[in-house]
Design a protein around this motif. Structure first.
Motif, mmCIF file in Angstrom:
data_model
loop_
_atom_site.group_PDB
_atom_site.id
_atom_site.type_symbol
_atom_site.label_atom_id
_atom_site.label_comp_id
_atom_site.label_asym_id
_atom_site.label_seq_id
_atom_site.Cartn_x
_atom_site.Cartn_y
_atom_site.Cartn_z
ATOM 1 N N HIS A 52 0.831 -1.214 0.000
ATOM 2 C CA HIS A 52 0.000 0.000 0.000
ATOM 3 C C HIS A 52 0.866 1.264 0.000
ATOM 4 O O HIS A 52 2.053 1.209 0.290
ATOM 5 C CB HIS A 52 -0.846 0.040 1.292
ATOM 6 C CG HIS A 52 -1.967 -0.935 1.307
ATOM 7 N ND1 HIS A 52 -3.211 -0.615 1.779
ATOM 8 C CD2 HIS A 52 -2.041 -2.227 0.914
ATOM 9 C CE1 HIS A 52 -4.001 -1.673 1.689
ATOM 10 N NE2 HIS A 52 -3.309 -2.669 1.176
ATOM 11 N N CYS A 53 0.185 2.382 -0.255
ATOM 12 C CA CYS A 53 0.775 3.721 -0.049
ATOM 13 C C CYS A 53 2.078 3.948 -0.819
ATOM 14 O O CYS A 53 2.929 4.715 -0.376
ATOM 15 C CB CYS A 53 1.058 3.990 1.431
ATOM 16 S SG CYS A 53 -0.383 3.941 2.478
ATOM 17 N N SER A 97 2.216 7.532 -1.863
ATOM 18 C CA SER A 97 1.279 8.323 -1.071
ATOM 19 C C SER A 97 1.783 8.387 0.368
ATOM 20 O O SER A 97 2.530 7.511 0.794
ATOM 21 C CB SER A 97 -0.110 7.679 -1.015
ATOM 22 O OG SER A 97 -0.608 7.411 -2.279
ATOM 23 N N ARG A 98 1.352 9.367 1.085
ATOM 24 C CA ARG A 98 1.674 9.521 2.506
ATOM 25 C C ARG A 98 3.181 9.400 2.719
ATOM 26 O O ARG A 98 3.643 8.757 3.649
ATOM 27 C CB ARG A 98 0.930 8.453 3.328
ATOM 28 C CG ARG A 98 -0.559 8.448 3.050
ATOM 29 C CD ARG A 98 -1.255 7.347 3.780
ATOM 30 N NE ARG A 98 -1.184 7.530 5.211
ATOM 31 C CZ ARG A 98 -1.443 6.571 6.099
ATOM 32 N NH1 ARG A 98 -1.764 5.369 5.685
ATOM 33 N NH2 ARG A 98 -1.375 6.815 7.377
ATOM 34 N N CYS A 128 -3.003 11.210 1.153
ATOM 35 C CA CYS A 128 -3.458 9.830 1.036
ATOM 36 C C CYS A 128 -4.263 9.727 -0.258
ATOM 37 O O CYS A 128 -5.153 10.532 -0.497
ATOM 38 C CB CYS A 128 -4.333 9.490 2.241
ATOM 39 S SG CYS A 128 -5.332 8.009 2.043
ATOM 40 N N SER A 129 -3.946 8.766 -1.089
ATOM 41 C CA SER A 129 -4.636 8.651 -2.383
ATOM 42 C C SER A 129 -6.048 8.083 -2.241
ATOM 43 O O SER A 129 -6.799 8.008 -3.195
ATOM 44 C CB SER A 129 -3.836 7.802 -3.356
ATOM 45 O OG SER A 129 -2.668 8.475 -3.724
ATOM 46 N N ARG A 130 -6.381 7.661 -1.081
ATOM 47 C CA ARG A 130 -7.742 7.378 -0.675
ATOM 48 C C ARG A 130 -8.382 6.135 -1.286
ATOM 49 O O ARG A 130 -9.159 5.466 -0.637
ATOM 50 C CB ARG A 130 -8.615 8.607 -1.001
ATOM 51 C CG ARG A 130 -9.877 8.677 -0.202
ATOM 52 C CD ARG A 130 -10.352 10.115 -0.143
ATOM 53 N NE ARG A 130 -11.590 10.183 0.591
ATOM 54 C CZ ARG A 130 -12.785 10.206 0.035
ATOM 55 N NH1 ARG A 130 -12.886 10.162 -1.282
ATOM 56 N NH2 ARG A 130 -13.864 10.264 0.763
ATOM 57 N N ILE A 131 -8.072 5.840 -2.559
ATOM 58 C CA ILE A 131 -8.748 4.713 -3.191
ATOM 59 C C ILE A 131 -7.961 3.424 -3.062
ATOM 60 O O ILE A 131 -8.515 2.345 -3.217
ATOM 61 C CB ILE A 131 -8.959 4.971 -4.692
ATOM 62 C CG1 ILE A 131 -7.629 5.295 -5.356
ATOM 63 C CG2 ILE A 131 -9.943 6.090 -4.904
ATOM 64 C CD1 ILE A 131 -7.689 5.299 -6.847
ATOM 65 N N CYS A 132 -6.655 3.526 -2.793
ATOM 66 C CA CYS A 132 -5.808 2.342 -2.963
ATOM 67 C C CYS A 132 -6.022 1.291 -1.880
ATOM 68 O O CYS A 132 -5.900 0.106 -2.168
ATOM 69 C CB CYS A 132 -4.351 2.720 -3.104
ATOM 70 S SG CYS A 132 -3.939 4.369 -2.630
ATOM 71 N N ASP A 170 -2.134 1.993 7.497
ATOM 72 C CA ASP A 170 -3.443 2.023 8.155
ATOM 73 C C ASP A 170 -4.419 1.552 7.111
ATOM 74 O O ASP A 170 -4.218 1.801 5.938
ATOM 75 C CB ASP A 170 -3.879 3.443 8.531
ATOM 76 C CG ASP A 170 -2.842 4.159 9.328
ATOM 77 O OD1 ASP A 170 -2.770 3.915 10.529
ATOM 78 O OD2 ASP A 170 -2.106 4.971 8.729
ATOM 79 N N ARG A 180 -7.693 2.181 5.354
ATOM 80 C CA ARG A 180 -8.676 3.265 5.271
ATOM 81 C C ARG A 180 -9.928 2.755 4.550
ATOM 82 O O ARG A 180 -10.126 3.001 3.370
ATOM 83 C CB ARG A 180 -8.052 4.469 4.599
ATOM 84 C CG ARG A 180 -6.816 4.856 5.394
ATOM 85 C CD ARG A 180 -6.380 6.258 5.254
ATOM 86 N NE ARG A 180 -5.505 6.590 6.385
ATOM 87 C CZ ARG A 180 -4.717 7.650 6.427
ATOM 88 N NH1 ARG A 180 -4.695 8.484 5.440
ATOM 89 N NH2 ARG A 180 -3.986 7.875 7.495
HETATM 90 S S1 SF4 Z 1 -5.853 4.825 0.646
HETATM 91 FE FE1 SF4 Z 1 -4.661 3.432 1.901
HETATM 92 S S2 SF4 Z 1 -3.045 2.726 0.497
HETATM 93 FE FE2 SF4 Z 1 -3.890 4.546 -0.443
HETATM 94 S S3 SF4 Z 1 -2.555 6.196 0.299
HETATM 95 FE FE3 SF4 Z 1 -4.342 6.125 1.672
HETATM 96 S S4 SF4 Z 1 -3.667 4.797 3.336
HETATM 97 FE FE4 SF4 Z 1 -2.224 4.472 1.650
#
Ligand code: SF4
Ligand SMILES: Cc1cc2nc3c(=O)[nH]c(=O)nc-3n(C[C@H](O)[C@H](O)[C@H](O)COP(=O)(O)OP(=O)(O)OC[C@H]3O[C@@H](n4cnc5c(N)ncnc54)[C@H](O)[C@@H]3O)c2cc1C
Ligand code: FES
Ligand code: FES
Lengths: 147, 616
Positions: free
Chosen positions: B328-329, B332-333, B341-345, B370, B372
């Motif tokens: 993940h991430c 991002s972050r 946070c790219s939110r969808i991943c 984390d 999400r």
């Molecule tokens: S959605 Fe999850 S994987 Fe994507 S950047 Fe945010 S915390 Fe990381």
């Protein structure tokens, strides 16, 4: 002078509605620490800031003046108002110098709506800077002349 | 157009004149085996496999169906004992030439031959000399690289003197028509036939199975016709054209060009979406160093029913993976990439883990910081994926290493165990960040949009006006405004569409009262304001010798007001008098003592000054 005897400068900030005013607003909402010395006058665009406003603020008793708008290029809500600010402000700087107002009392620049922390930092730094320069007393100067 | 009537295997068929027996048979669902036939190329009769018995005027003889015209009154037998016997001999000869080519082995087996009946000269021979490659290279591609050379047993196919030639454009047409897979392309320079990470796409393809309208598109960078045209400055303008030749609906038009349309519109919805962040920017994830390290988007392609594997999740060598890690991430972050946070991943990673479990049964390791699971039903899905046996490792995947064996070693810290952990896997899926498109700044200046520090377009207010922008009539939809999954995108886009419709439905626009006007008494006709107005809202009225503001165009920025040397322009609601009074007001308010506030004020925060009493 404040209660503890420190000199408290009065500062007027001319800010555009779309960027710096939004930043100042967000800074407040986000509870970022800012000295209460800066009073904000909102204009629609930094291009609306007439040199007269700046002189008037000093003449009324301001110890420092800020003019802030949207980042060039392109951020200005009216496309090019900030370019006009860009051209005008250096002229005003020279004018103020000729009036004997120290450089450090006038600040102009760009703060976008997303830069609330930058606005809060500016108010802190600029207040400190003007505090160190001491009172301007332009108003008293005029008053004594008029007498 | 005249018609002919013939019988094939007892079936009477009426067709237009000018076809071959093979074409007629195929159109009527009668199977005749072929090797050297291709519908887009002139028939050549080399392999002889399509041999059929033709009875005409009482005479029976053997002919190749691919070359024999469908004449009136023919009687054709495609599977008579005689035909089967001859084909058996042909397959015996072909198998003895190419004993190790699977398609030859299969066809031979159909005629009862399992071993070469004649002496084998060269067991590695793959070419049956059918000439398909020669015909495609000369007639279609017009590159004129391949041809026959030698005679009799020395006959062979290849470039002149069997040497490398710059005439070859690397189009791969020969490999795709060769029935036996005898041609392999080794690219020394960029050609069209690039092995893409997930296998090459054809030059003409349907973008996705769900595409609307579901029509194919031509990739002009790979299409042989366009390439030959570009390469020879138009000298070879009619190369290939196979798709045009074969399209029964006559739908292929090579002369189509991009069109630029000027439209007058009342509202604009900007829905330019996102782009994938480039995973090579963080070298620790070794993206690009192994074909089995893929991004989330590449995984989507792999598991898509319309993708190169038809939806099967396979490694580059065609095996099923046994262990898969999802990180993940990535990008991002991360202070070294995107801080947001790219939110969808998180959610798509869980979906992909579920797909891997479902389709391959492989072990899946999710390295996450984390989870999400923010949407409706998402937490439940997270639970379900855990129940499916996906191993959750809480901690950022730190590194991916390509081992000499080709396996991939993922290391990271498991924050729950407080330990460094490592997993050797076959496939790594990087849940790479999504970011604003690379041309977002151009789009922003085109529409007068602002951008938030993450690079996406700024909405007018983060809570109260999430689809509007600071430019009237321009709205945002979807990821253009920030990362969103599909349900959020659909909701946001629906809102944008209805705001646009509401604007159009009203039929008139409300303009702000805060605009400028010229007091014509004072206008000295210097025209300074006219050149400064960003909206060309001030016009000069020659008849009256004054400047005048067009109220519908003026946005009220006040630039002209600050400029007018005669002080003839006033900004309503921001007049000079109002602003000057505001400044005076700041300094001329009678001083009232404010009782001490109830909270202790920290050092940096200063108490109100005596000169001013207004609320801070
Ligand atoms: S959605 Fe999850 S994987 Fe994507 S950047 Fe945010 S915390 Fe990381
Ligand atoms: C790997 C991956 C897996 C995902 N899986 C899921 C999932 O399972 N479930 C889910 O809900 N969401 C998923 N998402 C999120 C989903 O893809 C997005 O929510 C959705 O695509 C956003 O739609 P959009 O229209 O805003 O942007 P986009 O899909 O990016 O569409 C924007 C379009 O605008 C075009 N465009 C860009 N610039 C211009 C321009 N200047 N002029 C004209 N056209 C332009 C682009 O070509 C593109 O077609 C996933 C995302 C990724 C990356
Ligand atoms: S609107 Fe901010 S500078 Fe013009
Ligand atoms: S297909 Fe007719 S001879 Fe090869």
């Amino acid at each position: 002078m404040s209660d503890n005897g420190k000199f408290e400068p009065r500062i007027v900030g001319f800010v555009c509605n779309w960027c710096t005013y939004a930043a100042a607003d967000t800074a407040g909402i986000s509870r970022l620490q800012q000295p209460p010395n800066v009073d904000v006058v909102r204009v629609m665009c930094s291009g609306r800031v007439d040199p007269v406003f700046i002189l008037k603020a000093f003449a009324e008793g301001a110890d420092g003046v800020i003019v802030s708008g949207c980042h060039p290029p392109g951020d200005c809500h009216y496309n090019s108002g900030n370019y006009k600010t860009f051209r005008r402000m250096p002229l005003i700087e020279r004018l103020l110098e000729q009036y004997g107002i120290e450089k450090g009392r006038f600040h102009w620049g760009w703060i976008s709506g997303a830069e609330a922390p930058k606005w809060a930092q500016l108010t802190r730094d600029f207040t400190e800077q003007v505090r160190n320069l001491g009172p301007l007393n332009w108003k008293r100067m005029f008053a004594s002349k008029e007498e | 157009m005249s018609w002919v009537t013939l019988t094939i295997d007892g079936q009477t068929i009426q067709v237009e004149e000018g076809k071959t027996v093979l074409e007629v048979a195929r159109e009527n669902g009668i199977h005749i085996p072929t090797l050297c036939y291709h519908p887009a190329l002139e028939p050549y009769g080399a392999c002889r496999l399509c041999v059929v018995e033709i009875i005409r005027k009482g005479w029976s003889s053997l002919h190749t169906a691919c070359t024999h015209p469908a004449w009136d009154g023919l009687e054709v037998k495609t599977n008579s004992p005689l035909v089967r016997d001859v084909r058996k001999t042909i397959m015996g000869l072909l198998l003895s030439r190419c004993p190790n080519v699977p398609i030859i082995q299969e066809l031979a087996a159909e005629y009862g031959i399992t071993a070469p009946p004649f002496p084998v000269e060269d067991p590695t021979e793959n070419c049956i000399l059918c000439g398909l490659c020669v015909r495609v290279c000369n007639d279609m591609v017009q590159a004129h690289v391949l041809n026959f050379s030698g005679r009799g047993v020395k006959r062979q196919v290849g470039p002149p003197f069997m040497e490398k030639t710059r005439q070859c454009i690397g189009c791969g047409a020969c490999t795709s028509v060769c029935p036996t897979g005898a041609i392999e392309i080794v690219l020394e320079e960029a050609g069209v036939y690039q092995a893409k990470p997930l296998g090459p796409t054809a030059a003409i393809y349907v973008p996705t199975l769900q595409a609307v309208p579901r029509v194919p598109v031509i990739d002009t960078d790979s299409c042989i016709r366009f390439r030959q045209q570009d390469r020879t400055n138009g000298a070879i303008a009619d190369a290939c054209g196979a798709c045009q030749m074969l399209c029964e609906a006559n739908a292929i038009d090579f002369d189509q060009e991009d069109e630029f349309l000027d439209l007058d519109v009342g509202a604009i919805v900007v829905a330019t979406g996102f782009e994938m962040w480039d995973a090579t920017k963080l070298s620790q994830y070794s993206y690009g160093k192994s074909p089995n390290i893929i991004t989330g988007l590449e995984f989507e392609r792999l598991s898509n029913a319309g993708g190169p594997t038809g939806g099967e999740i396979l490694l580059a060598d065609g095996r099923k993976p046994e262990r898969v890690a999802v990180i993940h991430c990535v990008g991002s972050r991360d202070h070294n990439a995107h801080e947001y946070c790219s939110r969808i991943c998180c959610m798509y990673s869980l979906k992909q883990a579920h797909l891997v479990r479902d389709k391959t049964g492989a072990e899946v390791y999710e390295f996450y910081m984390d989870m999400r699971a923010f949407g409706k039903g998402y937490e439940e899905f997270y639970e379900r994926v855990q129940e499916e046996g996906v191993v959750m490792v809480r901690g950022r995947g730190a590194e991916v290493e390509v081992l000499p064996s080709g396996k991939l070693r993922v290391t990271g810290e498991d924050a729950n165990l407080g330990k460094l952990v490592a997993a050797d896997v076959d496939m790594v899926v990087l849940s790479t960040a999504i970011e604003a498109p690379h041309d977002a700044s151009e789009v922003a200046s085109l529409f007068g949009l602002g951008r938030t520090p993450d690079g996406f377009f700024a909405e007018a207010h983060p809570k109260l006006r999430p689809v509007e922008t600071n430019t009237d009539g321009v709205f945002l939809a979807g990821c253009a405004q920030g990362p969103k999954d599909v349900p959020d995108t659909v909701a946001h886009a629906g809102a944008a569409a209805s705001m646009a419709l509401a604007l159009l439905g009203k039929g008139e626009v409300t303009i702000s009262p805060a605009i400028a006007y010229v007091d014509e008494q004072f206008c000295s006709a210097c025209k300074t304001c006219i050149s400064l107005c960003p909206y060309t809202a001030i016009g000069f009225v020659e008849a009256d010798n004054v400047a005048r503001v067009n109220e519908a165009l003026c946005k009220g920025c006040g630039t002209c007001v600050a400029t007018c040397p005669a002080g003839a322009i006033t900004a309503r609601h921001f007049t000079d008098a109002q602003i000057l009074a505001q400044i005076e007001g700041l300094f001329r308010i009678p001083v009232i003592e404010i009782p001490n506030t109830q909270y202790p004020i920290p050092d940096t925060q200063l108490p109100p000054t005596k000169e001013s009493n207004h609320e801070r």
